[in-house]
Write a protein that holds these residues in place. Structure first.
Motif, mmCIF file in Angstrom:
data_model
loop_
_atom_site.group_PDB
_atom_site.id
_atom_site.type_symbol
_atom_site.label_atom_id
_atom_site.label_comp_id
_atom_site.label_asym_id
_atom_site.label_seq_id
_atom_site.Cartn_x
_atom_site.Cartn_y
_atom_site.Cartn_z
ATOM 1 N N ARG A 14 1.186 -9.792 8.216
ATOM 2 C CA ARG A 14 0.832 -9.526 6.820
ATOM 3 C C ARG A 14 -0.521 -10.112 6.455
ATOM 4 O O ARG A 14 -1.354 -9.460 5.831
ATOM 5 C CB ARG A 14 1.901 -10.099 5.902
ATOM 6 N N LEU B 167 2.672 0.219 -2.666
ATOM 7 C CA LEU B 167 2.778 1.031 -1.457
ATOM 8 C C LEU B 167 2.089 2.387 -1.604
ATOM 9 O O LEU B 167 1.404 2.851 -0.687
ATOM 10 C CB LEU B 167 4.254 1.238 -1.104
ATOM 11 N N LEU C 234 -2.544 -2.364 8.547
ATOM 12 C CA LEU C 234 -1.591 -1.990 7.509
ATOM 13 C C LEU C 234 -0.366 -1.307 8.112
ATOM 14 O O LEU C 234 0.773 -1.586 7.704
ATOM 15 C CB LEU C 234 -2.256 -1.054 6.498
ATOM 16 N N LYS C 235 -0.585 -0.441 9.057
ATOM 17 C CA LYS C 235 0.542 0.252 9.687
ATOM 18 C C LYS C 235 1.453 -0.745 10.409
ATOM 19 O O LYS C 235 2.687 -0.636 10.346
ATOM 20 C CB LYS C 235 0.025 1.311 10.660
ATOM 21 N N TRP D 106 1.791 -3.893 9.627
ATOM 22 C CA TRP D 106 2.461 -4.683 8.595
ATOM 23 C C TRP D 106 3.653 -3.937 8.020
ATOM 24 O O TRP D 106 4.726 -4.532 7.808
ATOM 25 C CB TRP D 106 1.475 -5.053 7.485
ATOM 26 N N LEU D 107 3.515 -2.645 7.783
ATOM 27 C CA LEU D 107 4.613 -1.881 7.187
ATOM 28 C C LEU D 107 5.823 -1.813 8.111
ATOM 29 O O LEU D 107 6.951 -1.625 7.649
ATOM 30 C CB LEU D 107 4.132 -0.475 6.823
ATOM 31 N N GLU D 108 5.603 -1.986 9.408
ATOM 32 C CA GLU D 108 6.718 -2.035 10.349
ATOM 33 C C GLU D 108 7.508 -3.339 10.199
ATOM 34 O O GLU D 108 8.686 -3.404 10.552
ATOM 35 C CB GLU D 108 6.202 -1.911 11.783
ATOM 36 N N ARG E 17 7.467 -5.155 7.124
ATOM 37 C CA ARG E 17 7.716 -5.423 5.705
ATOM 38 C C ARG E 17 9.200 -5.245 5.366
ATOM 39 O O ARG E 17 9.761 -4.176 5.564
ATOM 40 C CB ARG E 17 6.863 -4.484 4.846
ATOM 41 N N THR F 219 7.923 -2.567 -5.133
ATOM 42 C CA THR F 219 6.887 -1.588 -4.761
ATOM 43 C C THR F 219 5.605 -2.231 -4.252
ATOM 44 O O THR F 219 4.692 -1.523 -3.824
ATOM 45 C CB THR F 219 6.541 -0.696 -5.969
ATOM 46 N N LEU G 286 2.684 -3.756 -2.141
ATOM 47 C CA LEU G 286 2.267 -3.556 -0.755
ATOM 48 C C LEU G 286 2.437 -4.843 0.046
ATOM 49 O O LEU G 286 2.931 -4.821 1.175
ATOM 50 C CB LEU G 286 0.800 -3.093 -0.718
#
Length: 297
Positions: free
Chosen positions: A128, A151, A183-184, A186-188, A190, A197, A199
């Protein structure tokens, strides 16, 4: 004269001024009294105050310090006037020398890359952190803008970021490839609370705060051996400085930063000039001091 300064300090105390403020006022007035001796402080005229400013300026005091001292003097003479101890305020029409313009601190390109590249790890918080700081540097974000991101503000298809700027103004900024990749990742990792909502979230699953971001960056800077204190806004300054160095397009940098006035962006031209001057001093054969002419010339 010490009695008048003490009475003025008592007035400040009754007005609710802090002990620190009162001490600063007293120090500024004591300095002026010492310069004016043997003339009494309460009888000083505008010319004497002007000469006092000039003397302090000649001693190396900067514009900001002189402006503060003049403000103390003005407040003191205003108090004397209101209490019938003199008919005018000799400091009312005086102006301190122009304040030194404080340039924003920016990291060199290689130092910025070194810092960001060393923020690594498989832990969710580390992933993150890398995403946050890459995005701030990639898009020139203010700290408050990074905190406010949701997001749906990230458009991965077009690699654009919707930014909620000052005064509820919205702007779009391109996202660099490095930031997109982070970012991609991190979203895995999160894992937010239901309905959140934001990010960027904290360990408890809710929106991450600005102070937490500042603390995390400071910690990373120390761990990676940075030679100076690094804060999130420094990444924004670095973005602006590096973009201007590379493109020279002041208007484009203004739009990317979300500055309402071009004057706010122009301060980075000074940073750009400093960079050019440093390159010149290091590269030009006659820029360096101590170079002697050829003996046979």
């Amino acid at each position: 004269m010490d009695t008048l300064i003490s009475r003025f300090a008592d007035h400040l105390a009754l007005a609710g001024r802090s002990s620190h403020t009162m001490a600063a006022y007293q120090a500024d007035l004591a300095l002026l009294a010492a310069i004016l001796q043997p003339a009494p402080l309460h009888a000083a005229d505008a010319n004497e105050l002007r000469r006092a400013l000039a003397k302090l300026h000649a001693q190396g005091l900067g514009g900001r310090t002189l402006a503060r001292r003049l403000s103390s003097w003005r407040r003191f003479f205003d108090w004397l006037q209101k209490n019938g101890l003199r008919d005018d305020n000799p400091a009312s029409g005086l102006r301190a020398p122009k304040r030194d313009k404080l340039l924003p601190k920016a990291l060199p390109v290689d130092s910025t890359a070194a810092l960001l590249d060393r923020i690594e790890g498989s832990d969710a918080l580390e992933v993150r952190d890398r995403a946050i700081f890459e995005l701030i540097y990639s898009c020139g974000l203010r700290l408050s803008e990074a905190v406010a991101l949701n997001l749906d503000d990230v458009d991965f298809a077009d690699q654009l970021l919707r930014i909620h700027g000052k005064g509820n103004k919205m702007r779009l900024a391109p996202i660099g490839a490095q930031a997109i990749a982070c970012l991609k990742t991190w979203l895995e990792h999160r894992e937010a609370e239901s309905g959140e909502t934001a990010l960027f979230i904290a360990r408890h699953g809710r929106r991450l705060g600005g102070r937490q971001i500042e603390n995390r960056l400071r910690g990373w800077a120390i761990r990676t051996g940075a030679s100076q204190h690094v804060h999130p806004h420094m990444l924004r300054h670095s973005f602006a400085s590096h973009m201007l160095q590379s493109s020279g397009d002041l208007r484009a940098v203004q739009e990317l930063l979300g500055h309402a006035n071009l004057s706010s962006t122009q301060i980075y031209t000074a940073l750009d000039f400093q960079h050019l001057a440093k390159v010149y001093d290091n590269a030009h054969p006659r820029a360096r001091k101590g170079i002697k002419p050829d003996e046979d010339s």
